[in-house]
Design an enzyme around this catalytic site. Structure first.
Site, PDB file in Angstrom:
ATOM      1  N   LYS A  14       0.812  -1.216   0.000  1.00 53.31           N
ATOM      2  CA  LYS A  14       0.000   0.000   0.000  1.00 53.31           C
ATOM      3  C   LYS A  14       0.847   1.269   0.000  1.00 53.31           C
ATOM      4  O   LYS A  14       0.623   2.177  -0.808  1.00 53.31           O
ATOM      5  CB  LYS A  14      -0.929  -0.020   1.215  1.00 53.31           C
ATOM      6  CG  LYS A  14      -1.653   1.273   1.490  1.00 53.31           C
ATOM      7  CD  LYS A  14      -2.547   1.154   2.689  1.00 53.31           C
ATOM      8  CE  LYS A  14      -1.781   0.960   3.978  1.00 53.31           C
ATOM      9  NZ  LYS A  14      -1.075   2.175   4.419  1.00 53.31           N
ATOM     10  N   THR A  15       1.819   1.348   0.911  1.00 56.65           N
ATOM     11  CA  THR A  15       2.636   2.559   1.017  1.00 56.65           C
ATOM     12  C   THR A  15       3.426   2.794  -0.267  1.00 56.65           C
ATOM     13  O   THR A  15       3.564   3.935  -0.729  1.00 56.65           O
ATOM     14  CB  THR A  15       3.589   2.454   2.223  1.00 56.65           C
ATOM     15  OG1 THR A  15       2.830   2.183   3.403  1.00 56.65           O
ATOM     16  CG2 THR A  15       4.365   3.741   2.415  1.00 56.65           C
ATOM     17  N   ASP A  59      -4.900   7.964   3.165  1.00 57.18           N
ATOM     18  CA  ASP A  59      -4.342   6.658   3.549  1.00 57.18           C
ATOM     19  C   ASP A  59      -5.141   6.089   4.729  1.00 57.18           C
ATOM     20  O   ASP A  59      -5.768   6.842   5.480  1.00 57.18           O
ATOM     21  CB  ASP A  59      -2.872   6.847   3.938  1.00 57.18           C
ATOM     22  CG  ASP A  59      -2.155   5.530   4.181  1.00 57.18           C
ATOM     23  OD1 ASP A  59      -2.651   4.485   3.731  1.00 57.18           O
ATOM     24  OD2 ASP A  59      -1.092   5.554   4.832  1.00 57.18           O
ATOM     25  N   GLU A  60      -5.094   4.774   4.898  1.00 58.23           N
ATOM     26  CA  GLU A  60      -5.795   4.089   6.001  1.00 58.23           C
ATOM     27  C   GLU A  60      -7.244   4.563   6.078  1.00 58.23           C
ATOM     28  O   GLU A  60      -7.765   4.902   7.152  1.00 58.23           O
ATOM     29  CB  GLU A  60      -5.080   4.337   7.338  1.00 58.23           C
ATOM     30  CG  GLU A  60      -3.632   3.878   7.381  1.00 58.23           C
ATOM     31  CD  GLU A  60      -3.480   2.362   7.444  1.00 58.23           C
ATOM     32  OE1 GLU A  60      -4.496   1.650   7.346  1.00 58.23           O
ATOM     33  OE2 GLU A  60      -2.327   1.906   7.583  1.00 58.23           O
ATOM     34  N   GLN A 111      -9.219  -4.536   7.968  1.00 54.97           N
ATOM     35  CA  GLN A 111      -8.292  -4.115   9.008  1.00 54.97           C
ATOM     36  C   GLN A 111      -8.817  -2.920   9.798  1.00 54.97           C
ATOM     37  O   GLN A 111      -8.049  -2.188  10.420  1.00 54.97           O
ATOM     38  CB  GLN A 111      -6.927  -3.775   8.395  1.00 54.97           C
ATOM     39  CG  GLN A 111      -6.241  -4.969   7.756  1.00 54.97           C
ATOM     40  CD  GLN A 111      -4.831  -4.648   7.297  1.00 54.97           C
ATOM     41  OE1 GLN A 111      -3.913  -4.465   8.097  1.00 54.97           O
ATOM     42  NE2 GLN A 111      -4.650  -4.565   5.989  1.00 54.97           N
ATOM     43  N   ARG A 149       0.263 -10.347  10.487  1.00 53.80           N
ATOM     44  CA  ARG A 149       1.548  -9.727  10.842  1.00 53.80           C
ATOM     45  C   ARG A 149       2.695 -10.710  10.589  1.00 53.80           C
ATOM     46  O   ARG A 149       3.856 -10.306  10.566  1.00 53.80           O
ATOM     47  CB  ARG A 149       1.585  -9.335  12.321  1.00 53.80           C
ATOM     48  CG  ARG A 149       0.584  -8.287  12.807  1.00 53.80           C
ATOM     49  CD  ARG A 149       0.496  -7.077  11.934  1.00 53.80           C
ATOM     50  NE  ARG A 149      -0.565  -7.236  10.954  1.00 53.80           N
ATOM     51  CZ  ARG A 149      -0.697  -6.489   9.876  1.00 53.80           C
ATOM     52  NH1 ARG A 149       0.189  -5.551   9.612  1.00 53.80           N
ATOM     53  NH2 ARG A 149      -1.688  -6.694   9.020  1.00 53.80           N
TER      54      ARG A 149
END
Length: 703
Positions: free
Chosen positions: A35-36, A220-221, A249, A640
């Protein structure tokens, strides 16, 4: 500017997400899908296409994320970015208010109140409307005011429902609070979003100015945005708006996040182009299949199926320890084993827990195995105030000359030792170059006439300007307080170290008697009289400490279950928390699942996978309304892990002074069974060849 090579760096959906810059775009970015990277390449691509920096607004949630995003864009483009706006929502709100707040009657040099300032103003507002603040939970009232301000609650609805907060007469307090903010030219944290929205809705020409300025917006997010943040973004955005997130998430509803904003976005921006990033670059296919199996049971979500090119990987190991002590030992021993057998370092391990109450047994196991660790997302069990208070008593009993720990407990619980008395003790100790305990002994037995003689020695604070009222009962009371405290320590020193008064009692029983004698429970009730849940929680931590002492005493390998060995053992756990210890291998990461979001580890342990912990009992008590968020939390924990995943679910767990049976988390049954290997107890190595191989491997670690 360096020419970007998208084909070499990005997969096909990522390239599409980067190059689709006109019109509304919804990027569903699964866990570990880059994503980043996509966001930073997208900004770089817009700059490459000639879009000015000043026309781009990128909004995120933390200053750290904003700095990382800006840094990566600089690295990609090789350009200075003075005119690019990469900001948190609240920092962007401040930017608008610095320019426009005068339209609302404030001055530009406004202050931003922190939580302390805010609670003080609420207290003052209560007094203004003639309500005593003594019986009011200021924090809860502050949260209530916040919900009113951001629109989650409305006074008229509360009145209609005959809500206790409406009946309590708090509406005038809220109005007074708002009046006070305006009077003092101050804003609270909610104002940083609410007031820009008010400006935009009240003054369309100002809104249009910002819409012309920021023609390309990215968020973002996005799944973590609140209703207020969404409203601000929706007002600003014209058509060229891109939001990036993953509804699977969304784990922050308790602080206002609304995962339904993804659905709202598609409604409010017709013609939205949806792009899914489903290739995971982090985890093995085994871990992803497990995560997909769990999250597929949620009904309110965007359909997606994460996949990985990293290969199948090892099965997920599920272990059912007898209790939390065995759980901690399992985690510690597996870490030790993997350190020796494979090329892992301490910071390759993430140990994830649902709540901070689970850290104690894991920390103790790490201590026993000499495993360095850090606690994130909360406080280490042994660093919590109530635990440090009890340990300080034990340390002073073991060594009364320990000034640091003596100062911690001399007035905890409060026993009327005034500042003048403590100052006199400290000054006398400094004058005689002695410990505080020694100075207290001198004052305890000093003849009364010496207190009355004028002079400039260390007794002056007891005479000068204080007089008999210094302790509410004069000099004799001051000496009585010293005598009472010293008698307490001396009696427990004899009892705990000598054992004469309570022959046969174990250390844990003596510690419990100490806590009862000082009446620490009443101290907690007094300190948290407006929050009895906090008092109970802190006392539960003390019960947990006593349980840990009982477990340590019962260990057959513990030859000396007395105070000195116990304190020596605990001292190791409070060593300096500096990165890079253990030969540059870092530390094991012990953290809550919430704190782990956005991170990844080669090896992950999920501890306490039991009903009532995950899903948390609170979600079950609320009729299952939050069960989907609890499942999302478990999904985040699973994703994770990069290479290996271990999950432990205890058969029994200690609660208060009782041991209760545990039921495995229902989420475990949602993992496809073929992905799970059940962990058995370790068996000793009996084959000589296997033993030789193991010790050869062990030897290689030190050569």
């Amino acid at each position: 500017m360096t020419k970007l090579n998208f084909e070499a760096e990005l997969n096909e959906p990522q390239i599409r997400a980067v190059k689709t810059i006109d019109g509304p775009v919804l990027i569903i970015a699964g866990a570990g899908s880059g994503k980043t990277r996509v966001i930073t390449y997208r900004i770089a691509y817009m700059l490459e296409m000639g879009i000015p920096q000043s026309a781009i607004l990128a909004l995120t949630f933390t200053n750290k994320a904003a700095r990382e995003m800006e840094s990566r864009v600089k690295e990609l483009t090789g350009k200075k970015l003075q005119n690019l706006t990469v900001s948190t929502f609240h920092a962007f709100g401040v930017r608008i208010l610095r320019e426009e707040i005068e339209t609302l009657g404030y001055r530009k040099n406004f202050s931003i109140y922190d939580e302390t300032d805010r609670l003080q103003l609420i207290k003052d507002s209560l007094r203004e409307v003639r309500i005593s603040p003594e019986g009011v939970d200021l924090y809860a009232l502050g949260q209530f005011f916040s919900n009113i301000k951001i629109g989650r609650l409305r006074w008229e609805d509360l009145v209609e429902k005959n809500d206790p907060m409406a009946r309590g007469g708090f509406e005038p307090v809220y109005r007074e609070y708002q009046h006070g903010l305006k009077l003092f030219n101050a804003l609270d944290f909610d104002d940083l979003l609410v007031l820009p929205i008010e400006i935009f809705e009240t003054f369309p020409e100002i809104l249009e100015k910002y819409r012309r300025r920021y023609r390309y917006i990215m968020v973002d997010e996005f799944q973590d945005t609140s209703v207020t943040q969404y409203r601000l973004m929706n007002l600003l955005a014209d058509r060229n708006v891109c939001v990036v997130g993953d509804d699977d998430q969304s784990i922050y509803s308790w602080r206002g996040a609304n995962y339904e904003n993804i659905l709202n976005f598609e409604r409010d921006f017709p013609g939205t182009e949806e792009i899914k990033l489903e290739q995971n670059y982090r985890s093995t296919s085994t871990i992803l299949e497990a995560a997909n199996g769990v999250i597929s049971h949620n009904t309110h979500r965007k359909g997606k199926n994460l996949w990985s090119g990293n290969g199948g990987g090892k099965p997920i190991e599920l272990f059912h320890p007898q209790n939390e002590s065995e759980e901690g030992e399992f985690i510690a021993s597996r870490i030790r084993e993997l350190l020796f057998r494979e090329k892992f370092t301490y910071d390759d391990f993430g140990v994830l827990i649902r709540t901070n109450s689970l850290t104690r047994s894991i920390e103790e196991a790490f201590l026993s195995e000499n495993i360095p660790y850090r606690v994130s997302g909360g406080t280490s069990f042994f660093q919590r105030k109530e635990i440090k208070d009890v340990l300080s008593y034990l340390r002073v009993i073991a060594n009364p000359d320990d000034d640091v720990n003596l100062l911690r407990i001399i007035n905890t619980p409060r026993r009327g030792m005034g500042k003048a008395l403590i100052t006199a003790v400290t000054d006398l100790a400094r004058k005689n170059q002695s410990s505080l305990w020694d100075a207290m002994g001198r004052l305890r037995h000093v003849p009364a006439p010496l207190f009355q003689e004028p002079g400039t020695d260390a007794l002056d604070p007891l005479r000068r300007g204080h007089g008999p009222s210094a302790y509410g009962g004069g000099i004799d009371k001051g000496r009585a307080e010293i005598d009472g405290f010293m008698t307490l320590i001396e009696s427990f020193k004899a009892e705990i170290l000598g054992g004469a008064s309570q022959k046969g009692w174990r250390l844990s029983q003596k510690v419990r008697r100490l806590i009862e004698t000082i009446d620490y429970w009443s101290y907690l009730i007094t300190e948290y009289r407006k929050n009895d849940k906090m008092a109970r929680w802190k006392f539960l931590n003390i019960e947990s400490l006593i349980s840990s002492i009982e477990t340590w005493e019962a260990d057959e390998d513990n030859p000396d279950p007395t105070l000195y060995p116990y304190l020596n053992r605990i001292s190791l756990i409070t060593r300096n928390d500096e990165d890079g210890e253990a030969g540059g291998k870092g530390k094991v990461n012990l953290m809550t699942i919430h704190a782990a979001k956005g991170l990844e580890f080669p090896v992950v342990f999920i501890a306490g996978a039991e009903e009532g912990i995950i899903p948390h009992e609170r979600s079950l008590e609320e009729g299952g309304g939050n069960i989907e968020e609890e499942r999302r939390l478990f999904y985040v924990a699973i994703t994770r892990a990069r290479d290996k995943l271990f999950i432990s679910s205890c058969l029994k767990r200690r609660r208060l002074q009782n041991t209760v049976d545990c039921v495995p988390s229902p989420f475990l049954a949602e993992i496809p069974p073929h992905l799970i290997a059940y962990r058995e107890e370790e068996k000793p190595v009996e084959d000589p060849k296997e033993a030789e191989k193991y010790f050869a491997l062990l030897k290689s670690k030190f050569t």
